[in-house]
Structure formats: structure tokens, C-alpha cells
Enzyme design. Structure first.
Site, PDB file in Angstrom:
ATOM      1  NE  ARG A  39       9.581 -47.149  19.351  1.00  0.00           N
ATOM      2  CZ  ARG A  39      10.006 -48.156  18.575  1.00  0.00           C
ATOM      3  NH1 ARG A  39      10.950 -47.961  17.665  1.00  0.00           N
ATOM      4  NH2 ARG A  39       9.503 -49.365  18.717  1.00  0.00           N
ATOM      5  CE  LYS A  90      11.529 -49.990   8.663  1.00  0.00           C
ATOM      6  NZ  LYS A  90      11.146 -51.267   9.351  1.00  0.00           N
ATOM      7  CG  ASN A 126       7.523 -51.943   9.573  1.00  0.00           C
ATOM      8  OD1 ASN A 126       8.495 -51.530   8.957  1.00  0.00           O
ATOM      9  ND2 ASN A 126       7.614 -52.423  10.799  1.00  0.00           N
ATOM     10  CG  HIS A 143      14.054 -47.303  11.868  1.00  0.00           C
ATOM     11  ND1 HIS A 143      14.111 -48.333  12.771  1.00  0.00           N
ATOM     12  CD2 HIS A 143      14.957 -46.378  12.275  1.00  0.00           C
ATOM     13  CE1 HIS A 143      15.050 -48.046  13.681  1.00  0.00           C
ATOM     14  NE2 HIS A 143      15.571 -46.870  13.396  1.00  0.00           N
ATOM     15  CE1 TYR A 165      15.895 -52.316  11.903  1.00  0.00           C
ATOM     16  CE2 TYR A 165      16.255 -52.422   9.542  1.00  0.00           C
ATOM     17  CZ  TYR A 165      15.513 -51.985  10.626  1.00  0.00           C
ATOM     18  OH  TYR A 165      14.379 -51.223  10.429  1.00  0.00           O
ATOM     19  CG  PHE A 210      12.572 -60.643  11.713  1.00  0.00           C
ATOM     20  CD1 PHE A 210      13.297 -59.459  11.688  1.00  0.00           C
ATOM     21  CD2 PHE A 210      12.002 -61.041  12.910  1.00  0.00           C
ATOM     22  CE1 PHE A 210      13.466 -58.697  12.829  1.00  0.00           C
ATOM     23  CE2 PHE A 210      12.161 -60.274  14.068  1.00  0.00           C
ATOM     24  CZ  PHE A 210      12.898 -59.092  14.025  1.00  0.00           C
ATOM     25  CD  GLU A 222      18.752 -46.569  15.268  1.00  0.00           C
ATOM     26  OE1 GLU A 222      17.804 -45.815  14.959  1.00  0.00           O
ATOM     27  OE2 GLU A 222      18.585 -47.692  15.782  1.00  0.00           O
TER      28      GLU A 222
HETATM   29  P1  ATP Z   1      11.958 -50.329  13.578  1.00  0.00           P
HETATM   30  O1  ATP Z   1      13.176 -50.745  14.375  1.00  0.00           O
HETATM   31  O2  ATP Z   1      12.076 -50.651  12.094  1.00  0.00           O
HETATM   32  O3  ATP Z   1      11.557 -48.919  13.836  1.00  0.00           O
HETATM   33  P2  ATP Z   1      10.282 -51.535  15.548  1.00  0.00           P
HETATM   34  O4  ATP Z   1      11.193 -50.921  16.537  1.00  0.00           O
HETATM   35  O5  ATP Z   1       8.813 -51.247  15.642  1.00  0.00           O
HETATM   36  O6  ATP Z   1      10.713 -51.187  14.068  1.00  0.00           O
HETATM   37  P3  ATP Z   1      11.769 -54.001  15.854  1.00  0.00           P
HETATM   38  O7  ATP Z   1      11.371 -55.033  16.815  1.00  0.00           O
HETATM   39  O8  ATP Z   1      12.943 -53.134  16.162  1.00  0.00           O
HETATM   40  O9  ATP Z   1      10.459 -53.111  15.529  1.00  0.00           O
HETATM   41  O10 ATP Z   1      11.993 -54.730  14.464  1.00  0.00           O
HETATM   42  C1  ATP Z   1      12.755 -54.093  13.441  1.00  0.00           C
HETATM   43  C2  ATP Z   1      12.099 -54.361  12.112  1.00  0.00           C
HETATM   44  O11 ATP Z   1      12.204 -55.755  11.820  1.00  0.00           O
HETATM   45  C3  ATP Z   1      10.586 -54.077  12.052  1.00  0.00           C
HETATM   46  O12 ATP Z   1      10.269 -52.752  11.766  1.00  0.00           O
HETATM   47  C4  ATP Z   1      10.174 -54.985  10.924  1.00  0.00           C
HETATM   48  O13 ATP Z   1      10.474 -54.373   9.662  1.00  0.00           O
HETATM   49  C5  ATP Z   1      11.055 -56.189  11.122  1.00  0.00           C
HETATM   50  N1  ATP Z   1      10.369 -57.189  11.939  1.00  0.00           N
HETATM   51  C6  ATP Z   1      10.181 -57.178  13.271  1.00  0.00           C
HETATM   52  N2  ATP Z   1       9.502 -58.257  13.699  1.00  0.00           N
HETATM   53  C7  ATP Z   1       9.269 -58.988  12.576  1.00  0.00           C
HETATM   54  C8  ATP Z   1       8.602 -60.234  12.325  1.00  0.00           C
HETATM   55  N3  ATP Z   1       8.065 -60.940  13.319  1.00  0.00           N
HETATM   56  N4  ATP Z   1       8.554 -60.661  11.046  1.00  0.00           N
HETATM   57  C9  ATP Z   1       9.116 -59.962  10.049  1.00  0.00           C
HETATM   58  N5  ATP Z   1       9.756 -58.778  10.214  1.00  0.00           N
HETATM   59  C10 ATP Z   1       9.825 -58.305  11.466  1.00  0.00           C
HETATM   60 MG    MG Z   2      13.295 -51.135  16.415  1.00  0.00          MG
END
Ligand code: ATP
Ligand code: MG
Length: 142
Positions: free
Chosen positions: A90, A14, A117, A120, A54, A62, A131
Site C-alpha cells: 500500500r 488495473k 487508479n 489495487h 468489490y 461509485f 482476495e
Molecule cells: P483499492 O481497494 O482499489 O486498493 P483503496 O483501498 O485505496 O483502493 P477503496 O476505498 O478500497 O480504496 O476504494 C476501492 C476503489 O474504488 C478505489 O481504488 C477506486 O478505484 C474506487 N473509488 C474509491 N473511492 C472513489 C470515489 N470517491 N470515486 C470514484 N471511485 C472511487
Molecule cells: Mg480498498
């Protein structure tokens, strides 16, 4: 590609991690963990492209911040090959919130917050296929 779908997943380094100069370190961790890179490129998403990627999160509070962040700077998109690729990737990434991520995971080491974070990873084989197709054409896979 279809016959190998279970061994492929989609990942992103990211914008926070690219901006911090961590691309090389993260790619090293990925290859050290036994993943093969099957496709790789640096891109800078537009806001609409990040919103499309997304889209499942569009109702979440968010979503505006997330899509602004993902379109704020370049990121690295990747096709990663390994047995049980979705789960393996993951596991290497760690929990979404770096405060909850296990030692040894990429998010523990490189993420700064739940929003920024570092990486992804697709959460299912079906989403990995979608994707990968969103970012790569057939010719970009080796
Ligand atoms: P990713 O899809 O990016 O791999 P993930 O599957 O662990 O991450 P998701 O629940 O799909 O988490 O959320 C997608 C992304 O949205 C997260 O990686 C993070 O960058 C952001 N995100 C998720 N929850 C929050 C939150 N509570 N506050 C801010 N940003 C969030
Ligand atoms: Mg995710």
C-alpha cells in the site's frame, strides 16, 4: 502458505494501466521494491466477478462505475511476497486519489483519477488471504 500469510498480499494492475501499456513498468517497480512474485496472471473479469471482488463497496455511489471499469478490459492479478507485505504494497501504491499520492508512488506516476487508479492492494492480512483465494488456486502459487 498459512505460515507465510503475514508476508503475502494481493495486488491488481488495473485495466487502465494494462490498457496504457504500463504492465511491464509496474512489474519492474514492484520487483525493484523488493517484492517477490508468488503468483501472477492476466484475467478479464466479468461484471459479476468484479461485483463479487468489490462486494464490500456495493452500497457506495461509485460501485456501478467501479465494477464496470474493473470488468472493462484485462487486468493483472498478483500474489506479492515481502516482509510486512500489506503495508509495504500500500505504501508503494500511494493514496487512492492520485492527486493526493506522494511522489515516487505508483498511483502518483500511473493513475489518472480516483476511479482509474492503476493498482489495487489488500487493506489487511485477512482481506489479502480472502482476495488471494478469490483469484488463485493452490496450484498457481510458486
Ligand atoms: P483499492 O481497494 O482499489 O486498493 P483503496 O483501498 O485505496 O483502493 P477503496 O476505498 O478500497 O480504496 O476504494 C476501492 C476503489 O474504488 C478505489 O481504488 C477506486 O478505484 C474506487 N473509488 C474509491 N473511492 C472513489 C470515489 N470517491 N470515486 C470514484 N471511485 C472511487
Ligand atoms: Mg480498498
Amino acid at each position: 502458505m498459512a505460515e507465510q500469510a503475514g508476508n503475502l498480499t494481493f495486488g491488481i494492475i488495473k485495466p487502465d494501466a494494462v490498457r496504457a501499456g504500463k504492465t511491464g513498468a509496474i512489474l519492474q517497480r514492484i520487483t525493484d521494491a523488493g517484492f517477490k512474485l508468488r503468483a501472477l496472471k492476466l484475467i478479464h473479469m466479468t461484471k459479476p466477478e468484479a461485483e463479487g471482488f468489490y462486494a464490500v463497496h456495493r452500497e457506495r455511489p461509485f460501485f456501478p462505475d467501479l465494477t464496470a471499469f474493473m470488468s472493462s478490459a484485462p487486468c493483472v492479478v498478483m500474489a506479492l511476497e515481502k516482509e510486512n507485505a500489506v503495508k509495504s504494497w500500500r505504501d508503494l501504491m500511494g493514496a487512492t486519489d492520485p492527486a493526493k499520492a506522494d511522489e515516487g508512488t505508483l498511483r502518483k506516476e500511473f493513475a489518472t483519477s480516483i476511479g482509474e487508479n492503476a493498482v489495487h492492494g489488500s487493506d489487511s492480512e485477512e482481506n489479502a488471504a480472502a482476495e488471494l483465494a478469490y483469484f488463485f488456486s493452490r496450484l498457481e502459487f510458486v
